[in-house]
Design a protein around this motif. Structure first.
Motif, PDB file in Angstrom:
ATOM      1  N   GLN A  26       0.783  -1.317  -0.093  1.00  0.00           N
ATOM      2  CA  GLN A  26       0.061   0.157   0.006  1.00  0.00           C
ATOM      3  C   GLN A  26       0.789   1.506   0.037  1.00  0.00           C
ATOM      4  N   GLY A  29       1.748   2.373  -3.353  1.00  0.00           N
ATOM      5  CA  GLY A  29       0.594   2.868  -4.009  1.00  0.00           C
ATOM      6  C   GLY A  29      -0.252   1.627  -4.528  1.00  0.00           C
ATOM      7  N   LYS A  30       0.103   0.662  -4.160  1.00  0.00           N
ATOM      8  CA  LYS A  30      -0.807  -0.583  -4.897  1.00  0.00           C
ATOM      9  C   LYS A  30      -2.023  -0.702  -4.181  1.00  0.00           C
ATOM     10  N   ASP A  31      -3.184  -0.709  -4.909  1.00  0.00           N
ATOM     11  CA  ASP A  31      -4.639  -0.996  -4.216  1.00  0.00           C
ATOM     12  C   ASP A  31      -4.588  -2.351  -3.790  1.00  0.00           C
ATOM     13  N   VAL A  33      -7.253  -5.444  -2.302  1.00  0.00           N
ATOM     14  CA  VAL A  33      -8.655  -5.893  -2.032  1.00  0.00           C
ATOM     15  C   VAL A  33      -8.443  -6.836  -0.825  1.00  0.00           C
ATOM     16  N   GLY A 346      -3.202  -8.294  -6.424  1.00  0.00           N
ATOM     17  CA  GLY A 346      -3.682  -7.446  -5.230  1.00  0.00           C
ATOM     18  C   GLY A 346      -4.686  -7.874  -4.233  1.00  0.00           C
ATOM     19  N   ARG A 373     -16.018  -3.346  -3.709  1.00  0.00           N
ATOM     20  CA  ARG A 373     -14.759  -3.861  -3.426  1.00  0.00           C
ATOM     21  C   ARG A 373     -14.827  -5.596  -3.813  1.00  0.00           C
ATOM     22  N   GLU A 376     -14.595  -5.859  -7.422  1.00  0.00           N
ATOM     23  CA  GLU A 376     -13.251  -5.489  -7.942  1.00  0.00           C
ATOM     24  C   GLU A 376     -12.460  -6.968  -7.699  1.00  0.00           C
TER      25      GLU A 376
END
Ligand SMILES: Cc1ncc(COP(=O)(O)O)c(C=O)c1O
Length: 389
Positions: A26, A29-31, A33, A346, A373, A376
């Motif tokens: 994170q 910058g990684k998203d 779930v 992710g 989410r 996603e």
């Protein structure tokens, strides 16, 4: 400074490694779930919040509570058990509110376990069952929960000398992490096993209200002799989406309830009273949101199980709990597979080995993330191109 030896006996906390990895990704910058944590995303129903606010304004609730809780709360718990399971409990002796059920689960080992004593714990299982025993100086003895036995322990494979030496057996249905359920026949067998070997049973039942397809999980206390051998832990966390308020209860055998009260009255000063009043409201008020919440979890369950089967991860469709216990492809350990999902798509899940060695070969998904989410996550899973695909 020298810390106590017992701390060295605690197993390494696997989730720390995963949580660290999530935090690192994170930061870059990684998203992510996160299907890891079993904490309902649905809010506490508003009538319960209103009651907390109202009670918080009353100065009578600003002072130390009693460890055994308000009589009104103990009565509300007994009434709830009567309405839901048809069980009669004496609110003065057979009910004790807890600061979340985890607190009581951890502390109850102090009522039973002498250094060197055994307790029987499910493997995979909710970690505090064995950690409470270890902190009390005892040794947890694993009862494997295997798919071929519908994730129920096989009492027949526990050696007599182990069962005779054990002080306590932990059970937990509907089950975390496997999502398995137990019927009254199983609970009856457990009671007979306990009577035969003179041990106590602690049944942990926080998920009886999180159930699908019209299924209504039973309570261990429905077995007529259950009160002779054991207690049941319950929680408002999952039923009323109240994890953050910290309130639960233990009910059943009066001697065990009293023993836990004696431990607790020396260690804590009870549950903030405003939260106790909120719990009374939760237990006595509208139960409508339970049905609504289960509709949400059931829809999420079906979506997730569908994509898991499409990508070759076998998972039973759970009738209760908001967990999916999925078998990972051959050639991976649970930890490797967890890391692969995290790095490749992710997605954060819990490695099965976080719940004991029998959890190897599995990962756990929790359905407690928002619908978008989850959507996603489902899309990312269907794009996963693992080694075996
Ligand atoms: C099996 C089991 N027991 C007990 C608990 C603890 O619940 P509480 O919030 O009441 O401490 C949890 C929470 O995840 C759980 O999964």
């Amino acid at each position: 400074m020298e810390l106590a030896n017992r701390l060295t006996k605690l197993p390494p906390y696997l989730f720390v490694e995963i949580n660290q990895k999530i935090a690192d990704l994170q930061t870059k910058g990684k998203d992510i779930v996160n299907f890891g944590v079993g904490d309902p995303d649905l809010p506490t129903p508003s009538h319960i919040i209103e009651r907390i606010c109202q009670a918080a304004r009353d100065p009578a609730n600003h002072r130390y509570p009693e460890t055994d809780g308000l009589l009104e709360l103990r009565q509300a718990i007994a009434e709830w058990y009567e309405r839901r399971f048809g069980i009669t409990l004496n609110p003065a002796k057979e009910v004790l509110p807890l600061i979340g059920s985890k607190e009581g689960i951890g502390h109850i080992a102090l009522c039973f376990v002498e250094p060197g004593d055994l307790t029987l714990v499910p493997d995979p299982g909710y970690p505090p069952f064995s950690l409470g025993t270890i902190l009390a100086g005892g040794e947890p003895y694993s009862m494997p929960l295997r798919e071929e036995n519908d994730f129920l322990p096989d009492f027949g494979i526990i050696p007599d000398e182990v069962a005779d030496k054990a002080k306590l057996m932990w059970l937990n249905y509907p089950n975390n992490p496997t999502g398995a359920i137990a019927d009254l026949d199983f609970f009856e067998k457990a009671v007979h096993f306990a009577q035969q070997h003179h041990l106590a049973i602690c049944h942990d039942a926080p998920y009886t209200e999180v159930a699908f397809d019209g299924y209504k999980p039973p309570s261990f206390m429905q077995i007529p002799e259950a009160k002779e051998v054991g207690v049941e832990f319950h929680s408002l966390s999952k039923t009323y989406h109240m994890t953050g308020w910290r309130i639960g209860m233990v009910v059943g055998n009066a001697d065990i309830v009293n023993a836990l009260f004696r431990v607790k009255s020396n260690l804590d000063s009870g549950i903030p009273q405003a939260i106790q009043y909120a719990a009374v409201e939760a237990l006595r008020g509208s139960q409508e949101h339970i049905v609504e919440g289960n509709t949400v979890f059931q829809r999420r369950r079906d979506k997730l199980v569908k994509v898991l089967s499409e990508i070759g991860l076998k998972a039973r469709i759970p009738k209760a709990t908001f967990y999916i216990w999925a078998k990972i492809p051959r050639g991976y350990t649970s930890m490797d597979f967890t890391k692969e999902l995290l790095n490749e798509v992710g997605i954060a899940v819990t490695p099965g080995t976080g719940y004991g060695k029998e959890g190897e070969g599995y990962i756990r998904f929790s359905l407690t993330i928002s619908d978008d989410r989850l959507e996603e996550g489902v899309n990312r899973l269907s794009s996963w191109q693992g080694r075996s695909r």
